[in-house]
Design a protein around this motif. Structure first.
Motif, PDB file in Angstrom:
ATOM      1  N   CYS A   1       1.423   6.146 -16.841  1.00 28.94           N
ATOM      2  CA  CYS A   1       1.281   5.443 -15.567  1.00 28.94           C
ATOM      3  C   CYS A   1       0.683   4.066 -15.802  1.00 28.94           C
ATOM      4  O   CYS A   1       0.064   3.807 -16.835  1.00 28.94           O
ATOM      5  N   THR A   2       0.860   3.207 -14.807  1.00 29.49           N
ATOM      6  CA  THR A   2       0.318   1.852 -14.856  1.00 29.49           C
ATOM      7  C   THR A   2      -0.896   1.738 -13.942  1.00 29.49           C
ATOM      8  O   THR A   2      -0.753   1.857 -12.720  1.00 29.49           O
ATOM      9  N   PRO A   3      -2.096   1.530 -14.502  1.00 31.89           N
ATOM     10  CA  PRO A   3      -3.265   1.274 -13.657  1.00 31.89           C
ATOM     11  C   PRO A   3      -3.333  -0.209 -13.292  1.00 31.89           C
ATOM     12  O   PRO A   3      -3.145  -1.072 -14.150  1.00 31.89           O
ATOM     13  N   PHE A   4      -3.599  -0.481 -12.032  1.00 27.78           N
ATOM     14  CA  PHE A   4      -3.715  -1.863 -11.589  1.00 27.78           C
ATOM     15  C   PHE A   4      -5.156  -2.237 -11.227  1.00 27.78           C
ATOM     16  O   PHE A   4      -5.415  -3.373 -10.854  1.00 27.78           O
ATOM     17  N   TYR A   5      -6.057  -1.275 -11.325  1.00 27.45           N
ATOM     18  CA  TYR A   5      -7.474  -1.574 -11.089  1.00 27.45           C
ATOM     19  C   TYR A   5      -8.279  -0.743 -12.082  1.00 27.45           C
ATOM     20  O   TYR A   5      -7.791   0.262 -12.624  1.00 27.45           O
ATOM     21  N   LEU A   6      -9.498  -1.143 -12.350  1.00 30.61           N
ATOM     22  CA  LEU A   6     -10.268  -0.554 -13.444  1.00 30.61           C
ATOM     23  C   LEU A   6     -10.497   0.942 -13.266  1.00 30.61           C
ATOM     24  O   LEU A   6     -10.336   1.721 -14.209  1.00 30.61           O
ATOM     25  N   ASP A   7     -10.867   1.371 -12.079  1.00 30.25           N
ATOM     26  CA  ASP A   7     -11.148   2.793 -11.862  1.00 30.25           C
ATOM     27  C   ASP A   7      -9.903   3.656 -12.045  1.00 30.25           C
ATOM     28  O   ASP A   7     -10.001   4.848 -12.343  1.00 30.25           O
ATOM     29  N   ALA A   8      -8.728   3.052 -11.879  1.00 31.42           N
ATOM     30  CA  ALA A   8      -7.491   3.813 -12.046  1.00 31.42           C
ATOM     31  C   ALA A   8      -7.327   4.301 -13.485  1.00 31.42           C
ATOM     32  O   ALA A   8      -6.706   5.339 -13.727  1.00 31.42           O
ATOM     33  N   VAL A   9      -7.881   3.570 -14.438  1.00 34.31           N
ATOM     34  CA  VAL A   9      -7.813   4.000 -15.838  1.00 34.31           C
ATOM     35  C   VAL A   9      -8.473   5.363 -15.994  1.00 34.31           C
ATOM     36  O   VAL A   9      -7.930   6.275 -16.630  1.00 34.31           O
ATOM     37  N   ASP A  10      -9.638   5.525 -15.366  1.00 31.84           N
ATOM     38  CA  ASP A  10     -10.353   6.804 -15.442  1.00 31.84           C
ATOM     39  C   ASP A  10      -9.662   7.878 -14.609  1.00 31.84           C
ATOM     40  O   ASP A  10      -9.615   9.049 -14.999  1.00 31.84           O
ATOM     41  N   GLU A  11      -9.111   7.490 -13.470  1.00 30.92           N
ATOM     42  CA  GLU A  11      -8.432   8.462 -12.608  1.00 30.92           C
ATOM     43  C   GLU A  11      -7.190   9.044 -13.285  1.00 30.92           C
ATOM     44  O   GLU A  11      -6.829  10.201 -13.053  1.00 30.92           O
ATOM     45  N   LEU A  12      -6.553   8.260 -14.116  1.00 34.34           N
ATOM     46  CA  LEU A  12      -5.326   8.700 -14.788  1.00 34.34           C
ATOM     47  C   LEU A  12      -5.585   9.426 -16.103  1.00 34.34           C
ATOM     48  O   LEU A  12      -4.712  10.134 -16.609  1.00 34.34           O
ATOM     49  N   TYR A  13      -6.765   9.249 -16.654  1.00 34.55           N
ATOM     50  CA  TYR A  13      -7.038   9.656 -18.036  1.00 34.55           C
ATOM     51  C   TYR A  13      -6.645  11.100 -18.334  1.00 34.55           C
ATOM     52  O   TYR A  13      -6.024  11.387 -19.365  1.00 34.55           O
ATOM     53  N   SER A  14      -6.986  12.032 -17.473  1.00 31.17           N
ATOM     54  CA  SER A  14      -6.757  13.450 -17.749  1.00 31.17           C
ATOM     55  C   SER A  14      -5.281  13.839 -17.668  1.00 31.17           C
ATOM     56  O   SER A  14      -4.915  14.941 -18.075  1.00 31.17           O
TER      57      SER A  14
ATOM     58  N   ARG B   1       0.839  -1.205   0.000  1.00 29.99           N
ATOM     59  CA  ARG B   1       0.000   0.000   0.000  1.00 29.99           C
ATOM     60  C   ARG B   1       0.874   1.256   0.000  1.00 29.99           C
ATOM     61  O   ARG B   1       0.484   2.292  -0.528  1.00 29.99           O
ATOM     62  N   GLN B   2       2.052   1.143   0.592  1.00 30.86           N
ATOM     63  CA  GLN B   2       2.956   2.289   0.648  1.00 30.86           C
ATOM     64  C   GLN B   2       3.563   2.586  -0.719  1.00 30.86           C
ATOM     65  O   GLN B   2       4.151   3.640  -0.931  1.00 30.86           O
ATOM     66  N   TRP B   3       3.445   1.639  -1.655  1.00 35.45           N
ATOM     67  CA  TRP B   3       4.007   1.839  -2.991  1.00 35.45           C
ATOM     68  C   TRP B   3       3.039   2.582  -3.902  1.00 35.45           C
ATOM     69  O   TRP B   3       3.425   3.012  -4.992  1.00 35.45           O
ATOM     70  N   GLU B   4       1.796   2.698  -3.510  1.00 36.33           N
ATOM     71  CA  GLU B   4       0.796   3.298  -4.381  1.00 36.33           C
ATOM     72  C   GLU B   4       1.079   4.786  -4.598  1.00 36.33           C
ATOM     73  O   GLU B   4       1.451   5.510  -3.679  1.00 36.33           O
ATOM     74  N   LEU B   5       0.900   5.228  -5.830  1.00 38.56           N
ATOM     75  CA  LEU B   5       1.096   6.632  -6.180  1.00 38.56           C
ATOM     76  C   LEU B   5      -0.124   7.437  -5.731  1.00 38.56           C
ATOM     77  O   LEU B   5      -1.236   7.182  -6.197  1.00 38.56           O
ATOM     78  N   PRO B   6       0.058   8.391  -4.831  1.00 37.45           N
ATOM     79  CA  PRO B   6      -1.085   9.204  -4.392  1.00 37.45           C
ATOM     80  C   PRO B   6      -1.684   9.974  -5.569  1.00 37.45           C
ATOM     81  O   PRO B   6      -0.953  10.589  -6.358  1.00 37.45           O
ATOM     82  N   LEU B   7      -2.982   9.949  -5.699  1.00 34.28           N
ATOM     83  CA  LEU B   7      -3.639  10.620  -6.818  1.00 34.28           C
ATOM     84  C   LEU B   7      -3.364  12.118  -6.821  1.00 34.28           C
ATOM     85  O   LEU B   7      -3.303  12.746  -7.881  1.00 34.28           O
ATOM     86  N   GLU B   8      -3.178  12.688  -5.634  1.00 38.96           N
ATOM     87  CA  GLU B   8      -2.950  14.133  -5.562  1.00 38.96           C
ATOM     88  C   GLU B   8      -1.590  14.531  -6.142  1.00 38.96           C
ATOM     89  O   GLU B   8      -1.337  15.725  -6.355  1.00 38.96           O
ATOM     90  N   TRP B   9      -0.719  13.580  -6.407  1.00 40.72           N
ATOM     91  CA  TRP B   9       0.563  13.885  -7.019  1.00 40.72           C
ATOM     92  C   TRP B   9       0.465  14.050  -8.532  1.00 40.72           C
ATOM     93  O   TRP B   9       1.370  14.586  -9.169  1.00 40.72           O
ATOM     94  N   LEU B  10      -0.606  13.551  -9.122  1.00 40.65           N
ATOM     95  CA  LEU B  10      -0.679  13.462 -10.578  1.00 40.65           C
ATOM     96  C   LEU B  10      -0.577  14.818 -11.261  1.00 40.65           C
ATOM     97  O   LEU B  10       0.090  14.958 -12.292  1.00 40.65           O
ATOM     98  N   HIS B  11      -1.236  15.817 -10.705  1.00 38.84           N
ATOM     99  CA  HIS B  11      -1.231  17.145 -11.336  1.00 38.84           C
ATOM    100  C   HIS B  11       0.187  17.708 -11.401  1.00 38.84           C
ATOM    101  O   HIS B  11       0.630  18.210 -12.451  1.00 38.84           O
ATOM    102  N   GLU B  12       0.927  17.601 -10.306  1.00 40.79           N
ATOM    103  CA  GLU B  12       2.288  18.136 -10.270  1.00 40.79           C
ATOM    104  C   GLU B  12       3.216  17.356 -11.201  1.00 40.79           C
ATOM    105  O   GLU B  12       4.068  17.933 -11.892  1.00 40.79           O
TER     106      GLU B  12
END
Length: 245
Positions: free
Chosen positions: A44-57, A19-30
Protein backbone atom coordinates in the motif's frame (compact mmCIF):
# COMPACT_ATOMS: atom_id res chain seq x y z
CA UNK A 1 -2.56 16.16 1.76
CA UNK A 2 -3.65 19.61 0.62
CA UNK A 3 -3.12 22.99 2.18
CA UNK A 4 -6.26 24.68 3.47
CA UNK A 5 -5.78 27.60 1.09
CA UNK A 6 -6.17 25.16 -1.81
CA UNK A 7 -9.07 23.19 -0.34
CA UNK A 8 -11.03 26.39 0.33
CA UNK A 9 -10.29 27.93 -3.05
CA UNK A 10 -13.38 27.93 -5.33
CA UNK A 11 -11.35 26.61 -8.26
CA UNK A 12 -10.17 23.55 -6.32
CA UNK A 13 -13.28 22.30 -4.56
CA UNK A 14 -12.95 19.00 -6.43
CA UNK A 15 -9.98 18.14 -4.21
CA UNK A 16 -12.33 17.63 -1.28
CA UNK A 17 -13.78 14.65 -3.13
CA UNK A 18 -10.46 12.86 -2.70
CA UNK A 19 -11.55 11.82 0.78
CA UNK A 20 -13.74 9.27 -0.99
CA UNK A 21 -10.59 7.75 -2.52
CA UNK A 22 -9.06 6.86 0.83
CA UNK A 23 -8.77 3.16 1.63
CA UNK A 24 -10.76 2.42 4.81
CA UNK A 25 -8.46 0.92 7.43
CA UNK A 26 -11.05 -1.71 8.27
CA UNK A 27 -10.57 -3.19 4.79
CA UNK A 28 -6.92 -4.02 5.39
CA UNK A 29 -7.46 -7.31 7.21
CA UNK A 30 -9.69 -8.74 4.47
CA UNK A 31 -7.35 -7.55 1.71
CA UNK A 32 -4.40 -9.11 3.51
CA UNK A 33 -6.20 -12.44 3.84
CA UNK A 34 -7.29 -12.39 0.19
CA UNK A 35 -3.74 -11.76 -0.99
CA UNK A 36 -2.36 -14.48 1.27
CA UNK A 37 -4.90 -17.00 -0.01
CA UNK A 38 -3.97 -16.18 -3.62
CA UNK A 39 -0.20 -16.01 -3.01
CA UNK A 40 -0.05 -12.32 -3.87
CA UNK A 41 2.24 -9.86 -2.12
CA UNK A 42 0.25 -7.00 -0.64
CA UNK A 43 1.51 -3.42 -0.63
CA UNK A 44 0.00 0.00 0.00
CA UNK A 45 0.94 3.64 -0.41
CA UNK A 46 1.01 5.73 2.79
CA UNK A 47 0.44 9.43 2.24
CA UNK A 48 0.86 10.53 5.85
CA UNK A 49 3.30 9.47 8.55
CA UNK A 50 0.88 7.59 10.81
CA UNK A 51 -0.28 5.55 7.82
CA UNK A 52 3.12 3.83 7.77
CA UNK A 53 2.39 2.39 11.22
CA UNK A 54 -1.25 1.65 10.39
CA UNK A 55 -0.20 -0.44 7.39
CA UNK A 56 2.79 -2.16 8.98
CA UNK A 57 1.06 -5.33 10.19
CA UNK A 58 -0.61 -5.95 6.83
CA UNK A 59 1.78 -5.09 4.00
CA UNK A 60 4.73 -6.94 2.50
CA UNK A 61 6.09 -3.72 1.01
CA UNK A 62 5.39 0.01 0.84
CA UNK A 63 4.96 2.24 -2.20
CA UNK A 64 5.86 5.94 -2.33
CA UNK A 65 4.07 7.95 -4.98
CA UNK A 66 5.82 10.35 -7.32
CA UNK A 67 4.23 13.24 -5.47
CA UNK A 68 6.11 12.29 -2.30
CA UNK A 69 9.57 11.46 -3.66
CA UNK A 70 10.91 14.64 -2.02
CA UNK A 71 9.45 13.84 1.43
CA UNK A 72 12.38 12.85 3.61
CA UNK A 73 10.24 12.38 6.74
CA UNK A 74 7.96 9.84 5.02
CA UNK A 75 10.92 8.02 3.46
CA UNK A 76 12.67 7.78 6.81
CA UNK A 77 9.58 6.40 8.55
CA UNK A 78 9.17 3.71 5.87
CA UNK A 79 12.84 2.76 5.98
CA UNK A 80 12.62 2.28 9.74
CA UNK A 81 10.09 -0.52 9.25
CA UNK A 82 12.67 -2.72 7.52
CA UNK A 83 10.25 -3.54 4.70
CA UNK A 84 10.92 -3.15 0.96
CA UNK A 85 9.99 0.09 -0.77
CA UNK A 86 8.87 0.81 -4.33
CA UNK A 87 9.32 4.46 -5.28
CA UNK A 88 7.98 6.22 -8.40
CA UNK A 89 10.05 8.97 -10.01
CA UNK A 90 7.43 10.97 -11.95
CA UNK A 91 7.96 14.75 -12.05
CA UNK A 92 11.42 14.36 -10.47
CA UNK A 93 14.74 15.56 -11.84
CA UNK A 94 17.74 13.23 -11.89
CA UNK A 95 19.21 15.22 -9.01
CA UNK A 96 16.06 14.70 -6.94
CA UNK A 97 16.05 10.97 -7.72
CA UNK A 98 19.71 10.64 -6.70
CA UNK A 99 18.99 12.51 -3.47
CA UNK A 100 16.12 10.15 -2.63
CA UNK A 101 18.35 7.12 -3.31
CA UNK A 102 21.11 8.56 -1.13
CA UNK A 103 18.67 9.25 1.69
CA UNK A 104 17.35 5.71 1.42
CA UNK A 105 20.91 4.41 1.73
CA UNK A 106 21.54 6.50 4.83
CA UNK A 107 18.33 5.31 6.49
CA UNK A 108 18.90 1.60 5.71
CA UNK A 109 22.64 1.20 6.19
CA UNK A 110 22.90 1.04 2.39
CA UNK A 111 20.66 -2.00 2.03
CA UNK A 112 19.65 -1.16 -1.54
CA UNK A 113 18.20 -4.64 -2.06
CA UNK A 114 15.04 -3.27 -0.44
CA UNK A 115 14.60 -0.43 -2.96
CA UNK A 116 12.84 -0.47 -6.33
CA UNK A 117 12.74 2.64 -8.52
CA UNK A 118 9.99 2.96 -11.10
CA UNK A 119 10.60 5.28 -14.03
CA UNK A 120 7.34 7.18 -14.31
CA UNK A 121 5.78 9.88 -16.48
CA UNK A 122 3.06 11.61 -14.46
CA UNK A 123 0.87 12.28 -17.46
CA UNK A 124 -2.56 10.64 -17.47
CA UNK A 125 -2.62 9.04 -19.98
CA UNK A 126 0.98 9.12 -21.20
CA UNK A 127 1.39 9.36 -25.00
CA UNK A 128 3.68 6.63 -26.31
CA UNK A 129 6.26 9.13 -27.58
CA UNK A 130 6.50 10.65 -24.08
CA UNK A 131 7.40 7.41 -22.27
CA UNK A 132 11.19 7.77 -22.63
CA UNK A 133 11.83 4.16 -21.67
CA UNK A 134 15.55 4.60 -22.26
CA UNK A 135 15.67 6.35 -18.88
CA UNK A 136 15.19 2.91 -17.28
CA UNK A 137 18.56 2.00 -18.77
CA UNK A 138 19.99 5.27 -17.47
CA UNK A 139 18.87 4.47 -13.92
CA UNK A 140 20.38 0.99 -14.15
CA UNK A 141 23.64 2.45 -15.44
CA UNK A 142 23.87 5.14 -12.77
CA UNK A 143 23.18 2.78 -9.89
CA UNK A 144 25.31 -0.06 -11.25
CA UNK A 145 22.39 -2.49 -11.11
CA UNK A 146 22.39 -2.42 -7.30
CA UNK A 147 18.80 -1.16 -7.32
CA UNK A 148 15.82 -2.88 -8.92
CA UNK A 149 14.42 -0.65 -11.68
CA UNK A 150 11.01 -0.82 -13.34
CA UNK A 151 8.29 1.09 -15.16
CA UNK A 152 5.13 2.73 -13.83
CA UNK A 153 2.75 2.67 -16.79
CA UNK A 154 0.15 5.26 -17.70
CA UNK A 155 0.22 4.57 -21.44
CA UNK A 156 -2.08 1.50 -21.43
CA UNK A 157 0.02 0.17 -24.30
CA UNK A 158 1.08 -3.47 -24.60
CA UNK A 159 4.06 -2.63 -26.88
CA UNK A 160 5.32 -0.05 -24.37
CA UNK A 161 5.30 -2.52 -21.50
CA UNK A 162 6.79 -5.29 -23.65
CA UNK A 163 9.58 -2.91 -24.68
CA UNK A 164 10.22 -1.85 -21.10
CA UNK A 165 10.68 -5.49 -20.11
CA UNK A 166 12.47 -6.97 -23.12
CA UNK A 167 14.65 -4.02 -24.18
CA UNK A 168 15.27 -2.05 -20.99
CA UNK A 169 15.12 -4.87 -18.43
CA UNK A 170 12.32 -3.41 -16.32
CA UNK A 171 11.97 -5.92 -13.47
CA UNK A 172 8.80 -4.45 -11.94
CA UNK A 173 5.76 -3.10 -13.79
CA UNK A 174 3.09 -0.99 -12.12
CA UNK A 175 -0.20 -0.20 -13.84
CA UNK A 176 -3.67 1.05 -12.93
CA UNK A 177 -6.48 -1.49 -13.09
CA UNK A 178 -10.17 -0.53 -13.36
CA UNK A 179 -12.51 -2.82 -11.40
CA UNK A 180 -15.70 -0.83 -11.98
CA UNK A 181 -16.72 -2.13 -15.43
CA UNK A 182 -15.08 0.80 -17.19
CA UNK A 183 -17.07 3.26 -15.07
CA UNK A 184 -14.29 4.28 -12.70
CA UNK A 185 -13.24 7.91 -12.48
CA UNK A 186 -9.62 7.12 -13.34
CA UNK A 187 -10.64 4.89 -16.26
CA UNK A 188 -12.34 7.87 -17.88
CA UNK A 189 -9.01 9.70 -17.81
CA UNK A 190 -7.58 7.03 -20.11
CA UNK A 191 -4.74 5.53 -18.05
CA UNK A 192 -6.40 2.40 -16.59
CA UNK A 193 -6.34 -1.16 -17.87
CA UNK A 194 -9.40 -3.38 -17.72
CA UNK A 195 -9.12 -6.95 -16.51
CA UNK A 196 -9.14 -8.94 -19.76
CA UNK A 197 -6.69 -6.58 -21.49
CA UNK A 198 -4.35 -6.67 -18.53
CA UNK A 199 -4.53 -10.47 -18.45
CA UNK A 200 -3.44 -10.77 -22.08
CA UNK A 201 -0.74 -8.15 -21.59
CA UNK A 202 0.75 -10.17 -18.73
CA UNK A 203 0.47 -13.44 -20.64
CA UNK A 204 2.09 -11.89 -23.70
CA UNK A 205 5.06 -10.65 -21.69
CA UNK A 206 5.54 -14.05 -20.06
CA UNK A 207 5.39 -15.81 -23.42
CA UNK A 208 7.89 -13.34 -24.84
CA UNK A 209 10.32 -13.97 -22.00
CA UNK A 210 9.97 -17.72 -22.48
CA UNK A 211 10.83 -17.27 -26.15
CA UNK A 212 14.04 -15.35 -25.40
CA UNK A 213 16.03 -18.49 -24.63
CA UNK A 214 19.76 -18.12 -24.01
CA UNK A 215 22.89 -17.06 -25.85
CA UNK A 216 23.98 -20.71 -25.94
CA UNK A 217 22.94 -21.94 -29.36
CA UNK A 218 22.72 -25.56 -30.30
CA UNK A 219 20.55 -28.07 -32.10
CA UNK A 220 17.28 -28.52 -30.27
CA UNK A 221 16.22 -32.07 -29.47
CA UNK A 222 12.95 -31.71 -31.40
CA UNK A 223 14.63 -30.57 -34.60
CA UNK A 224 14.63 -33.23 -37.36
CA UNK A 225 18.32 -32.89 -38.08
CA UNK A 226 18.49 -36.24 -39.85
CA UNK A 227 16.00 -35.11 -42.48
CA UNK A 228 18.07 -32.24 -43.84
CA UNK A 229 19.84 -32.35 -47.22
CA UNK A 230 22.93 -34.48 -47.68
CA UNK A 231 26.15 -32.55 -48.14
CA UNK A 232 27.12 -35.10 -50.82
CA UNK A 233 24.23 -35.01 -53.26
CA UNK A 234 21.90 -32.32 -51.86
CA UNK A 235 19.00 -34.73 -51.47
CA UNK A 236 16.97 -35.34 -48.36
CA UNK A 237 17.26 -37.14 -46.04
CA UNK A 238 20.98 -37.35 -45.39
CA UNK A 239 22.81 -40.40 -46.70
CA UNK A 240 23.21 -42.02 -43.27
CA UNK A 241 19.49 -41.59 -42.67
CA UNK A 242 18.68 -43.39 -45.93
CA UNK A 243 20.69 -46.41 -44.82
CA UNK A 244 18.72 -46.59 -41.59
CA UNK A 245 15.46 -46.30 -43.51
Amino acid sequence: LFHSSILNHPDYQFLQDRRQWELPLEWLHELRECCTDNKIEFGCTPFYLDAVDELYSYVDFYKMSSYDLNRIDLLKRICETGKPLIMSTGMATLTEIDRAVQNFGEFTNRDYSRLTLLHCISEYPTPIDHCNLAFIGKLNLIHSNKITVGWSDHSVSIPVIQRAVSKWNAEVIEFHLDLEDEKGNEFNQGHCWIENHAEWMIRGIKWGLEADGTYNYGVEKMEERGFRASDEDGLRPEKWKRIIL
